[in-house]
Design a protein around this motif. Sequence first.
Motif, PDB file in Angstrom:
ATOM      1  N   LEU A 152       0.834  -1.203   0.000  1.00 19.24           N
ATOM      2  CA  LEU A 152       0.000   0.000   0.000  1.00 19.24           C
ATOM      3  C   LEU A 152       0.869   1.254   0.000  1.00 19.24           C
ATOM      4  O   LEU A 152       2.059   1.199   0.305  1.00 19.24           O
ATOM      5  CB  LEU A 152      -0.907   0.012   1.233  1.00 19.24           C
ATOM      6  N   VAL A 153       0.258   2.387  -0.329  1.00 14.84           N
ATOM      7  CA  VAL A 153       0.928   3.675  -0.223  1.00 14.84           C
ATOM      8  C   VAL A 153       0.351   4.448   0.963  1.00 14.84           C
ATOM      9  O   VAL A 153      -0.779   4.185   1.398  1.00 14.84           O
ATOM     10  CB  VAL A 153       0.799   4.502  -1.511  1.00 14.84           C
ATOM     11  N   ILE A 154       1.135   5.387   1.469  1.00 16.04           N
ATOM     12  CA  ILE A 154       0.703   6.226   2.589  1.00 16.04           C
ATOM     13  C   ILE A 154       0.745   7.682   2.162  1.00 16.04           C
ATOM     14  O   ILE A 154       1.781   8.187   1.723  1.00 16.04           O
ATOM     15  CB  ILE A 154       1.587   6.045   3.829  1.00 16.04           C
ATOM     16  N   LEU A 155      -0.401   8.359   2.295  1.00 13.90           N
ATOM     17  CA  LEU A 155      -0.470   9.806   2.124  1.00 13.90           C
ATOM     18  C   LEU A 155      -0.821  10.413   3.471  1.00 13.90           C
ATOM     19  O   LEU A 155      -1.887  10.143   4.024  1.00 13.90           O
ATOM     20  CB  LEU A 155      -1.529  10.186   1.084  1.00 13.90           C
ATOM     21  N   GLU A 156       0.068  11.216   4.014  1.00 11.98           N
ATOM     22  CA  GLU A 156      -0.181  11.890   5.285  1.00 11.98           C
ATOM     23  C   GLU A 156      -0.994  13.156   5.055  1.00 11.98           C
ATOM     24  O   GLU A 156      -0.649  13.964   4.194  1.00 11.98           O
ATOM     25  CB  GLU A 156       1.129  12.283   5.963  1.00 11.98           C
ATOM     26  N   ASP A 157      -2.043  13.340   5.829  1.00 13.20           N
ATOM     27  CA  ASP A 157      -2.782  14.602   5.844  1.00 13.20           C
ATOM     28  C   ASP A 157      -2.170  15.461   6.946  1.00 13.20           C
ATOM     29  O   ASP A 157      -2.390  15.222   8.133  1.00 13.20           O
ATOM     30  CB  ASP A 157      -4.265  14.355   6.097  1.00 13.20           C
ATOM     31  N   CYS A 158      -1.379  16.451   6.520  1.00 14.28           N
ATOM     32  CA  CYS A 158      -0.641  17.312   7.447  1.00 14.28           C
ATOM     33  C   CYS A 158      -1.244  18.702   7.549  1.00 14.28           C
ATOM     34  O   CYS A 158      -0.554  19.650   7.964  1.00 14.28           O
ATOM     35  CB  CYS A 158       0.813  17.421   7.011  1.00 14.28           C
ATOM     36  N   ALA A 159      -2.504  18.860   7.190  1.00 13.63           N
ATOM     37  CA  ALA A 159      -3.121  20.178   7.184  1.00 13.63           C
ATOM     38  C   ALA A 159      -3.070  20.848   8.554  1.00 13.63           C
ATOM     39  O   ALA A 159      -3.057  22.074   8.645  1.00 13.63           O
ATOM     40  CB  ALA A 159      -4.571  20.070   6.712  1.00 13.63           C
ATOM     41  N   GLN A 160      -3.026  20.034   9.617  1.00 16.18           N
ATOM     42  CA  GLN A 160      -3.050  20.584  10.972  1.00 16.18           C
ATOM     43  C   GLN A 160      -1.741  20.353  11.718  1.00 16.18           C
ATOM     44  O   GLN A 160      -1.702  20.522  12.941  1.00 16.18           O
ATOM     45  CB  GLN A 160      -4.204  19.947  11.750  1.00 16.18           C
ATOM     46  N   ALA A 161      -0.685  20.016  11.014  1.00 15.76           N
ATOM     47  CA  ALA A 161       0.514  19.540  11.721  1.00 15.76           C
ATOM     48  C   ALA A 161       1.815  20.123  11.191  1.00 15.76           C
ATOM     49  O   ALA A 161       2.854  19.476  11.282  1.00 15.76           O
ATOM     50  CB  ALA A 161       0.560  18.014  11.657  1.00 15.76           C
ATOM     51  N   HIS A 162       1.800  21.350  10.678  1.00 15.18           N
ATOM     52  CA  HIS A 162       3.046  21.960  10.219  1.00 15.18           C
ATOM     53  C   HIS A 162       4.040  22.033  11.382  1.00 15.18           C
ATOM     54  O   HIS A 162       3.750  22.633  12.415  1.00 15.18           O
ATOM     55  CB  HIS A 162       2.813  23.387   9.714  1.00 15.18           C
ATOM     56  N   GLY A 163       5.190  21.422  11.219  1.00 17.40           N
ATOM     57  CA  GLY A 163       6.223  21.485  12.244  1.00 17.40           C
ATOM     58  C   GLY A 163       6.108  20.457  13.344  1.00 17.40           C
ATOM     59  O   GLY A 163       6.985  20.386  14.216  1.00 17.40           O
ATOM     60  N   ALA A 164       5.054  19.644  13.346  1.00 20.40           N
ATOM     61  CA  ALA A 164       4.922  18.596  14.358  1.00 20.40           C
ATOM     62  C   ALA A 164       5.954  17.498  14.104  1.00 20.40           C
ATOM     63  O   ALA A 164       6.340  17.241  12.965  1.00 20.40           O
ATOM     64  CB  ALA A 164       3.512  18.004  14.336  1.00 20.40           C
ATOM     65  N   ARG A 165       6.379  16.855  15.170  1.00 18.44           N
ATOM     66  CA  ARG A 165       7.378  15.789  15.053  1.00 18.44           C
ATOM     67  C   ARG A 165       6.877  14.506  15.709  1.00 18.44           C
ATOM     68  O   ARG A 165       6.135  14.541  16.692  1.00 18.44           O
ATOM     69  CB  ARG A 165       8.707  16.205  15.692  1.00 18.44           C
ATOM     70  N   HIS A 166       7.336  13.394  15.146  1.00 17.46           N
ATOM     71  CA  HIS A 166       7.005  12.060  15.658  1.00 17.46           C
ATOM     72  C   HIS A 166       8.306  11.292  15.785  1.00 17.46           C
ATOM     73  O   HIS A 166       8.964  10.994  14.780  1.00 17.46           O
ATOM     74  CB  HIS A 166       6.043  11.368  14.682  1.00 17.46           C
ATOM     75  N   HIS A 167       8.708  11.025  17.034  1.00 20.45           N
ATOM     76  CA  HIS A 167      10.005  10.397  17.314  1.00 20.45           C
ATOM     77  C   HIS A 167      11.131  11.133  16.579  1.00 20.45           C
ATOM     78  O   HIS A 167      12.040  10.514  16.014  1.00 20.45           O
ATOM     79  CB  HIS A 167       9.981   8.917  16.941  1.00 20.45           C
ATOM     80  N   GLY A 168      11.048  12.450  16.579  1.00 23.71           N
ATOM     81  CA  GLY A 168      12.088  13.293  16.015  1.00 23.71           C
ATOM     82  C   GLY A 168      11.936  13.628  14.555  1.00 23.71           C
ATOM     83  O   GLY A 168      12.595  14.551  14.061  1.00 23.71           O
ATOM     84  N   SER A 169      11.096  12.903  13.831  1.00 19.26           N
ATOM     85  CA  SER A 169      10.907  13.150  12.397  1.00 19.26           C
ATOM     86  C   SER A 169       9.708  14.057  12.175  1.00 19.26           C
ATOM     87  O   SER A 169       8.676  13.930  12.835  1.00 19.26           O
ATOM     88  CB  SER A 169      10.693  11.835  11.648  1.00 19.26           C
ATOM     89  N   LEU A 170       9.844  14.973  11.230  1.00 18.40           N
ATOM     90  CA  LEU A 170       8.767  15.910  10.950  1.00 18.40           C
ATOM     91  C   LEU A 170       7.581  15.230  10.282  1.00 18.40           C
ATOM     92  O   LEU A 170       7.749  14.364   9.417  1.00 18.40           O
ATOM     93  CB  LEU A 170       9.269  17.037  10.053  1.00 18.40           C
ATOM     94  N   ALA A 171       6.380  15.617  10.694  1.00 19.71           N
ATOM     95  CA  ALA A 171       5.179  15.212   9.963  1.00 19.71           C
ATOM     96  C   ALA A 171       5.359  15.564   8.498  1.00 19.71           C
ATOM     97  O   ALA A 171       5.882  16.618   8.153  1.00 19.71           O
ATOM     98  CB  ALA A 171       3.961  15.933  10.527  1.00 19.71           C
TER      99      ALA A 171
END
Length: 369
Positions: A152-171
């Motif tokens: 499968l492919v993954i498309l992240e919806d980042c409309a509400q997460a500019h600059g957010a990080r997950h385990h150090g990696s940017l959304a």
Amino acid sequence: MTTYVWDYLQEYREEREDLLDAVETVFSSGQLILGRSVRGFEEEFAAYHGAAHCVGVDNGTNAVKLGLQALGVGPGDEVITVSNTAAPTVIAIDAVGARPVFVDVRPADFLMDTSRVEAAITERTKCLLPVHLYGQCVDMAPLRELADRHGLVILEDCAQAHGARHHGSLAGTLGDAAAYSFYPTKVLGAYGDGGAVLTSDPEVAERVRRLRYYGMAERYYVVETPGHNSRLDEVQAEILRRKLGRLDDYLAGRRRVADRYAAELADTGLQLPRLAEGNDHVYYVYVVRHPERDAVLEALRAHDIQLNISYPWPVHTMSGFAHLGVPEGSLPHTEALAKEIFSLPMYPSLPESLQDKVIGALRTVLAAV
């Protein structure tokens, strides 16, 4: 004076000179469509994320739509996402001819419950579309494992997460591509509509570039595959370039407001935002929960405080998506949230006097309900 959840006028007063200079820069450039400002913003936004490519588009809805198309999602495919989201997430899935398939959210942080995703996968599933909701990221490791195992492919919806990080990696750097909105209320907001698709896959980036420009590889006339007129506006791109340099300051301002709410409202009976493991929250909105939500909101209006609900109607309950045949009761946590959540004022320039007003009024109202 009525207090609302968002206001841009204080920010505009503080940044007016730079913003007007951005407009002058574009108007005097001699190039008003897909010029230096769009190219500059795309390069700088990609560099901020350590990604290879950013393609500016006209709004966040089309960022999701074009991102899906560029990843090969189309008629007959299924896309797994959540119903506790802004409707444009699902509108974009429907627009490419795919079918949205919903999984429930976690009651603690309101994010996609990734433990439910595998059971929703069928032979028609093509894409996983996590929504990094309210300013923090979905747990991505299980989704990546599922995507790799099922092709499968993954498309992240980042409309509400500019600059957010997950385990150090940017959304936006955790899937195959990511869609952004720069609607004025966003963490990185324009002074009008705007959006972007971020990816490190050159083929995906090139497809989005064609799709945003009628399906043409060159400036004019040869359509390789029917596309859209979905270009990021040059003026908005230049404004976003200026504001991107202040993004980390905006994040710090939002976190200061969030920290104050957390300190002042911890003993009130509100369920305050909970930080998911490994996340750095950017507090696009500050969503709280209370079983007497409607009574609380009504009482706050007497204090001239008008608050929003993000979101009062789960997408699967909307009449426009009745054709999906998802019955009420099928997503119990999502449906319960819709009756209890609401958002406190949240923006970096929120004056302390208005924070005081909101906190004081909430303490008074909550003591009485």
